[in-house]
Design an enzyme around this catalytic site. Structure first.
Site, PDB file in Angstrom:
ATOM      1  N   SER A  63       1.133   1.572  10.830  1.00 16.47           N
ATOM      2  CA  SER A  63       0.705   2.945  10.533  1.00 16.47           C
ATOM      3  C   SER A  63      -0.591   3.344  11.215  1.00 16.47           C
ATOM      4  O   SER A  63      -0.912   4.533  11.247  1.00 16.47           O
ATOM      5  CB  SER A  63       0.517   3.121   9.030  1.00 16.47           C
ATOM      6  OG  SER A  63       1.697   3.620   8.468  1.00 16.47           O
ATOM      7  N   LYS A  66      -0.421   6.082  13.700  1.00 17.31           N
ATOM      8  CA  LYS A  66      -0.184   7.493  13.351  1.00 17.31           C
ATOM      9  C   LYS A  66      -1.284   8.452  13.825  1.00 17.31           C
ATOM     10  O   LYS A  66      -0.975   9.518  14.362  1.00 17.31           O
ATOM     11  CB  LYS A  66       0.066   7.622  11.843  1.00 17.31           C
ATOM     12  CG  LYS A  66       1.396   6.964  11.430  1.00 17.31           C
ATOM     13  CD  LYS A  66       1.559   6.865   9.920  1.00 17.31           C
ATOM     14  CE  LYS A  66       2.879   6.175   9.579  1.00 17.31           C
ATOM     15  NZ  LYS A  66       3.004   5.868   8.139  1.00 17.31           N
ATOM     16  N   TYR A 188       9.398   6.068  16.995  1.00 16.30           N
ATOM     17  CA  TYR A 188       8.464   5.772  15.903  1.00 16.30           C
ATOM     18  C   TYR A 188       8.404   4.264  15.625  1.00 16.30           C
ATOM     19  O   TYR A 188       7.324   3.688  15.477  1.00 16.30           O
ATOM     20  CB  TYR A 188       8.872   6.563  14.648  1.00 16.30           C
ATOM     21  CG  TYR A 188       8.139   6.134  13.403  1.00 16.30           C
ATOM     22  CD1 TYR A 188       6.801   6.475  13.207  1.00 16.30           C
ATOM     23  CD2 TYR A 188       8.770   5.355  12.430  1.00 16.30           C
ATOM     24  CE1 TYR A 188       6.116   6.062  12.073  1.00 16.30           C
ATOM     25  CE2 TYR A 188       8.101   4.938  11.301  1.00 16.30           C
ATOM     26  CZ  TYR A 188       6.778   5.282  11.122  1.00 16.30           C
ATOM     27  OH  TYR A 188       6.094   4.862  10.006  1.00 16.30           O
ATOM     28  N   TYR A 240      -3.201   5.864   2.506  1.00 16.16           N
ATOM     29  CA  TYR A 240      -2.078   6.002   1.572  1.00 16.16           C
ATOM     30  C   TYR A 240      -2.565   6.660   0.286  1.00 16.16           C
ATOM     31  O   TYR A 240      -3.451   7.523   0.325  1.00 16.16           O
ATOM     32  CB  TYR A 240      -1.425   4.638   1.283  1.00 16.16           C
ATOM     33  CG  TYR A 240      -1.042   3.848   2.514  1.00 16.16           C
ATOM     34  CD1 TYR A 240      -0.129   4.363   3.428  1.00 16.16           C
ATOM     35  CD2 TYR A 240      -1.574   2.594   2.764  1.00 16.16           C
ATOM     36  CE1 TYR A 240       0.250   3.629   4.550  1.00 16.16           C
ATOM     37  CE2 TYR A 240      -1.198   1.856   3.888  1.00 16.16           C
ATOM     38  CZ  TYR A 240      -0.293   2.393   4.772  1.00 16.16           C
ATOM     39  OH  TYR A 240       0.067   1.678   5.880  1.00 16.16           O
ATOM     40  N   VAL A 258       0.672  -1.550   7.381  1.00 13.18           N
ATOM     41  CA  VAL A 258       1.247  -2.606   6.546  1.00 13.18           C
ATOM     42  C   VAL A 258       1.179  -4.003   7.176  1.00 13.18           C
ATOM     43  O   VAL A 258       1.482  -4.991   6.515  1.00 13.18           O
ATOM     44  CB  VAL A 258       2.718  -2.315   6.144  1.00 13.18           C
ATOM     45  CG1 VAL A 258       2.801  -1.142   5.189  1.00 13.18           C
ATOM     46  CG2 VAL A 258       3.593  -2.103   7.358  1.00 13.18           C
TER      47      VAL A 258
HETATM   48  N1  GLU Z   1       6.713   0.659  10.435  1.00 13.87           N
HETATM   49  C1  GLU Z   1       6.267   0.932   9.135  1.00 13.87           C
HETATM   50  C2  GLU Z   1       7.239   1.850   8.440  1.00 13.87           C
HETATM   51  O1  GLU Z   1       7.416   2.973   8.790  1.00 13.87           O
HETATM   52  C3  GLU Z   1       4.892   1.485   9.131  1.00 13.87           C
HETATM   53  C4  GLU Z   1       4.408   1.621   7.758  1.00 13.87           C
HETATM   54  C5  GLU Z   1       2.969   1.451   7.544  1.00 13.87           C
HETATM   55  O2  GLU Z   1       2.238   0.722   8.241  1.00 13.87           O
HETATM   56  O3  GLU Z   1       2.532   2.119   6.593  1.00 13.87           O
HETATM   57  O4  GLU Z   1       7.882   1.451   7.534  1.00 13.87           O
END
Ligand code: GLU
Length: 390
Positions: A63, A66, A188, A240, A258
């Site tokens: 993430s 992003k 993505y 988050y 994550v």
């Molecule tokens: N590849 C992960 C997903 O979309 C990224 C999530 C994350 O790091 O919050 O599930």
């Protein structure tokens, strides 16, 4: 060992014993990591790097990709077009929640999966490879080295990515994304699977800290207004459903992933990144959160505490052809004008009425609009003529 490295190592050793949490397991490839890996890095204004722990250990960006894909979407389409498809409100919900605005289907913000998929869908390119190339190229410029996708993590993400795929279908049903679902979602997954170290992330964070200018490569990667937009969204939505508490406790724009990574930005000061795979209930790394919180506290980095000195200019007085010249350099903020006024008032007492003072602001790197208004007000109140050279 220099004092900064000692500070980083000390903070890292303090959090090393924390054993709570577990690595993410919903993507099989992520579950196989070494849960003990621990690293911290800082990149400062001249591109110097300080690090402690496993600073060369590679992990996937997840993430933390992003904010940088948001930057790419903003560069390509501008703020209004991006905001038409994704909001700027903290959702207060987990990263993979279906936080879509009633009626429009617009995801709450670009830092949760739904919003990130909408942002990735805005990256131009007719194929997954072309889109990925643009994304990885931009990440690499932020990081100052060529980054690459970990193909086995990508395969694992794609094989288990039904929830993200479902989110993308939902977004397409609302016309939030126009690109075919596969193109958006696979790009993505690939962006999430880019390999980085804490050094890379700290340099990426530093590039945001210096308004889109990479202090190591000295390349302008994005414009200042893009970096500002990205940092705003990191500040409100980057951690988050812990974003509000993070802002309270640490006070820095940040983004976690994550894989256990975390990057945080001290604007105009430095970028910092930490890594430790065990996650708490919000999906944030237990030890990365703890170590960055300690560091920010020790270095006095909370953005919302007074930082007046950053906008105080250097002032020197010289004699010019038409009278004294007050030369300013550095940054001039509203509060910093007090220092200039003190010099001007003292000068005014020694000069015959009607004399002219020149204020030479050509060496000012940045003059805040509020400072200009304050200067004009002060000029009007003094019995002297003024010339402002800008
Ligand atoms: N590849 C992960 C997903 O979309 C990224 C999530 C994350 O790091 O919050 O599930």
């Amino acid at each position: 060992m220099d004092s900064i490295t000692a500070l980083l190592s000390g903070a890292l050793e303090e959090v090393r014993p924390l054993a709570e949490g577990a690595p993410a397991s919903y993507i099989p490839e992520l579950a196989g990591v070494d849960p003990e890996a621990l690293a911290l890095a800082v990149v400062g204004p001249r591109g110097r790097v300080w690090s402690a722990g496993d600073a060369d250990h590679e992990f996937t960006i997840q993430s933390m990709s992003k904010p940088f894909v948001l930057a790419l979407a903003l560069v390509e389409h501008g703020r209004e077009a991006v905001m038409a498809r994704v909001g700027a409100e903290p959702s207060g919900e987990p990263f993979n929640a279906i936080s879509l605005e009633a009626g429009t289907g617009r995801p709450a913000n670009p830092m949760i999966n739904a919003g990130a998929i909408a942002t990735t869908a805005l990256v131009p390119g007719g194929s997954i490879a072309e889109r990925t190339e643009r994304i990885v190229d931009l990440f690499s410029r932020f990081a100052g080295r060529e980054l690459r996708v970990d193909e086995s993590v990508y395969a694992s993400e794609s094989a288990t990515g039904d929830r993200n795929r479902a989110l993308a279908h939902l977004l397409r049903s609302y016309d939030v994304i126009e690109a075919p679902v596969d193109l958006a979602v696979e790009s993505y997954f690939r962006q999430c699977s880019v390999l980085v170290t804490v050094r890379d992330l700290a340099e990426m964070a530093a590039t945001l800290a210096f308004g889109g200018f990479n202090p190591t490569t000295r390349e302008r990667v994005v414009d200042e207004h893009i970096a500002r937009d990205v940092l705003s969204l990191m500040a409100s939505c980057g951690m988050y459903d812990f974003s509000g508490e993070w802002l309270l406790r640490v006070g820095l724009p940040a983004k976690s992933g994550v894989s256990g990574g975390l990057l945080a930005v001290a604007p105009s000061q430095f970028g910092v990144a930490a890594f430790s795979p065990r996650l708490d209930g919000h999906g944030n790394s237990v030890r990365a959160v703890a170590v960055v919180e300690k560091l920010a506290e020790r270095l006095g980095m909370h953005l919302l505490e007074p930082h007046e000195s950053v906008a105080v200019p250097a002032v020197s007085v010289h004699s010019g052809e038409t009278g004294p010249v007050v030369r300013l350099s550095g940054e001039l903020g509203f509060a910093g004008t007090e220092r200039v006024f003190a010099v001007l008032r003292e000068l005014a007492t020694g000069l015959p009425e009607g004399s002219t003072v020149t204020l030479d602001a050509r060496e000012i790197g940045r003059m805040h609009p509020a400072a200009l208004v304050a200067l004009q007000t002060e000029f009007e109140g003094l019995p002297l003529g003024f010339r402002l050279e800008q």
